[in-house]
Design a protein around this motif. Structure first.
Motif, short mmCIF file in Angstrom:
data_model
loop_
_atom_site.label_atom_id
_atom_site.label_comp_id
_atom_site.label_asym_id
_atom_site.label_seq_id
_atom_site.Cartn_x
_atom_site.Cartn_y
_atom_site.Cartn_z
N TRP A 329 0.81 -1.19 0.00
CA TRP A 329 0.00 0.00 0.00
C TRP A 329 0.85 1.25 0.00
CZ3 TRP A 329 -1.94 3.97 3.39
CH2 TRP A 329 -3.14 4.53 2.94
N ASP A 330 0.61 2.13 -0.96
CA ASP A 330 1.27 3.43 -0.98
C ASP A 330 0.21 4.45 -1.40
OD1 ASP A 330 2.61 5.80 -1.72
OD2 ASP A 330 4.41 4.69 -2.26
N GLU B 8 5.09 7.70 -1.47
CA GLU B 8 5.13 8.21 -0.10
C GLU B 8 6.58 8.33 0.38
OE1 GLU B 8 3.01 5.86 2.76
OE2 GLU B 8 3.25 7.37 4.32
N ASP B 9 7.40 7.34 0.04
CA ASP B 9 8.80 7.37 0.47
C ASP B 9 9.53 8.59 -0.09
OD1 ASP B 9 8.46 5.11 1.93
OD2 ASP B 9 9.48 3.76 0.55
N SER B 10 9.23 8.96 -1.35
CA SER B 10 9.96 10.09 -1.93
C SER B 10 9.50 11.41 -1.31
CB SER B 10 9.80 10.10 -3.46
OG SER B 10 8.57 10.65 -3.83
N ILE B 11 8.22 11.48 -0.92
CA ILE B 11 7.74 12.69 -0.23
C ILE B 11 8.38 12.80 1.15
CG2 ILE B 11 5.67 13.73 0.81
CD1 ILE B 11 4.21 12.65 -1.73
N LEU B 101 -2.02 15.36 1.55
CA LEU B 101 -1.92 16.29 0.41
C LEU B 101 -2.54 15.72 -0.85
CD1 LEU B 101 1.77 17.54 0.25
CD2 LEU B 101 -0.24 18.85 0.92
N PRO B 102 -3.11 16.60 -1.68
CA PRO B 102 -3.46 16.17 -3.03
C PRO B 102 -2.16 15.95 -3.82
CG PRO B 102 -4.48 18.30 -2.50
CD PRO B 102 -3.47 18.01 -1.45
N GLU B 103 -2.22 15.05 -4.79
CA GLU B 103 -1.03 14.77 -5.59
C GLU B 103 -0.52 16.03 -6.30
OE1 GLU B 103 -0.82 10.60 -7.08
OE2 GLU B 103 -0.77 11.71 -8.97
N THR B 104 -1.45 16.93 -6.64
CA THR B 104 -1.09 18.18 -7.32
C THR B 104 -0.28 19.12 -6.43
OG1 THR B 104 -3.21 19.03 -6.57
CG2 THR B 104 -3.08 18.29 -8.87
N GLY B 131 6.89 11.94 11.48
CA GLY B 131 5.55 12.26 11.05
C GLY B 131 4.93 11.17 10.21
N ASP B 132 3.89 11.55 9.48
CA ASP B 132 3.16 10.60 8.64
C ASP B 132 2.60 11.38 7.46
OD1 ASP B 132 2.00 8.23 7.81
OD2 ASP B 132 0.23 8.41 9.10
#
Lengths: 333, 333
Positions: A329-330, B8-11, B101-104, B131-132
């Protein structure tokens, strides 16, 4: 009927009463000041580090308003945050609850939510110390858990070394299959099916994590929240190592007929299913013999080993090695 | 252009890089382990208690996507949570950021948001520890701040006694008027107007709170987030006392022409305006002479006194006393 026009203060009082949180100084307890002030006060044990973790639990993203019983939402929002404390080998102490609710949900829904939250709070001995509430059309939850671990003893993701043996607790894919059953059921879920129960009421592996750290058995540890295929790469990246998993050893769901009925492959569930909240950990080969086959009824299974070469491979049953492709899940994928 | 399909990892990496958070053990610093593991690790100072507080900061409820610059969203989400630490007289240490967050918005918006957050983090010496993140159509933020205060020294809401003098820092209603200006402006806000700046970039009164506690001057303290008329009753309820405010003494916005232009009454703004993040505190009469007229450029004004009788009164300029009616911000009203 939901009670309307409750003020923020009255909702806070309801939460405080439900949690039987202290309203003032209570010597001897780690929470020195609970709900009702600008902030909570916490007293750390000497010689310990404080574990801090927070987790979103959002309607439509992490749970469904019409499918998930409010009691399970209350239990799970805390249990999954506690799983991060388990992954460090720590002991939970207290938590903060941030809750955004529609006005229609400040009555019965909130009562039942707080019931599930209270049960998890008691079972895992983690006390509500504070939080924030607001009104919102959708139900939004954020949980911060504070735990403790002896200084310099926490199990990190970064300690795995070549030749360490990779273990998982429990069986993988059960929660994902439980979710699939839940999605296709009419109305709210029954608690009777052990698979839906695993999805709704996960049990963070706190005792196991504490035991592994206390005995000095693990070099690295994390919890499995997004799925094995997504989480193994994270542990390996943090440790700057690779891993070779043996597919045949990965502990799967034990009810293949149920998986089949819902059109699921057991191995896909075990590799990519999320929400299991089991522990993934590495043990040096010379210590592996000290590890029991199960710990308090939860099986511990060696599923592969850590390699110096930074490559993630899965050894198929036919002996061929394939690359492990993250499929868990991502939210951003 | 927003970069799409970020995982998610890159964010998380982007957030970690921006905050220059530690990725491993760093002896001597209170954050022993930062972003990148299951949880953060924090080392408390001996003889201190840990302050824990969390705050929602939600699009449409607490800020507007098209009106609030992302930089201000980043600054303010941390600053307002720090205000709770100021209210205890504590020193901030680290914080957790939960971000949906929205992807945009994972490109430029996120960069600018992180810029504002980083500036506040540096200015108030409070470091991002974890955080998350998740994807969501609306921007949702939750901040947990961890601070420290010497054991048993924290200023609580519950310590006010009859005859104590009630003080506020700064001027009240400025942030509310700033918000009104912002709402009626076209497009995003300018930072040049001091009123909109007070709304967009509040300064938590950390140095003042620490000084008041260190000098042993206050019996009770809280921050003004929802408005004086809502927050005075909270302090009084916690202390089981009443209060009598003198309307003429309440420090108002200094630009009556601006208030008039936007159709606002200065006293209404001062009594009911939210988001000022000034401190409200009580000082025993014999210690009042030790209090300067201002502290580091922030005025300190006696606005009334605490009474044994549990009644909240406002003394009008004509000498008549009226009941104080809470009219500040309450999300459930």
């Amino acid at each position: 009927m939901p009670r309307k026009h409750q003020s923020e203060d009255s909702i806070l009082r309801k939460i405080a009463t439900s949690s039987q949180s202290s309203q003032g100084q209570r010597p001897g307890h780690s929470v020195a000041l609970g709900i009702g002030d600008d902030a909570a006060l916490f007293r750390a044990k000497p010689g310990h580090e404080i574990i801090l973790t927070c987790d979103w639990f959002l309607e439509a993203t992490h749970f469904l308003r019409d499918k998930h019983p409010p009691d399970a939402v209350g239990w799970k929002c805390l249990a999954r945050a506690l799983s991060d404390v388990a992954a460090m080998g720590g002991t939970p102490r207290c938590f903060l609850l941030s809750l955004a609710l529609p006005e229609t949900h400040t009555g019965r829904w909130l009562d039942r939510f707080l019931g599930g939250l209270r049960r998890a709070s008691r079972k895992f001995q983690c006390r509500l110390a504070g939080g924030d509430t607001t009104r919102r059309d959708e139900i939004l939850i954020n949980i911060t858990v504070v735990g403790e671990v002896r200084a310099r003893r926490a199990a990190l993701r970064s300690g795995a070394r070549a030749d360490d043996i990779l273990y998982v607790s429990g069986r993988l894919g059960e929660a994902e299959l439980g979710l699939q059953i839940l999605r296709r059921s009419k109305g709210r879920a029954s608690n009777k099916n052990p698979l839906t129960r695993k999805h709704l009421y996960p049990e963070p592996r706190l005792a196991l994590g504490q035991w592994l750290v206390k005995k000095g058995l693990v070099t690295a540890m994390m919890d499995l929240s997004d799925g094995l295929s997504s989480d193994v790469p994270r542990l390996c990246a943090a440790s700057a190592v690779g891993a070779r998993l043996e597919k045949a050893k990965i502990p799967q769901v034990q009810t293949p007929d149920v998986a089949l009925k819902y059109g699921h492959d057991l191995m896909q569930l075990a590799l990519h299913g999320g929400d299991d909240y089991e522990l993934l950990f590495t043990v040096p080969p010379r210590k592996a013999k000290l590890l029991p086959k199960s710990f308090r009824g939860v099986r511990l299974t060696p599923i592969g080993k850590i390699t110096r070469k930074r490559e993630l491979l899965v050894l198929e049953e036919n002996g061929r090695a394939r690359h492990l492709i993250p499929g868990g899940w991502d939210p951003f994928r």
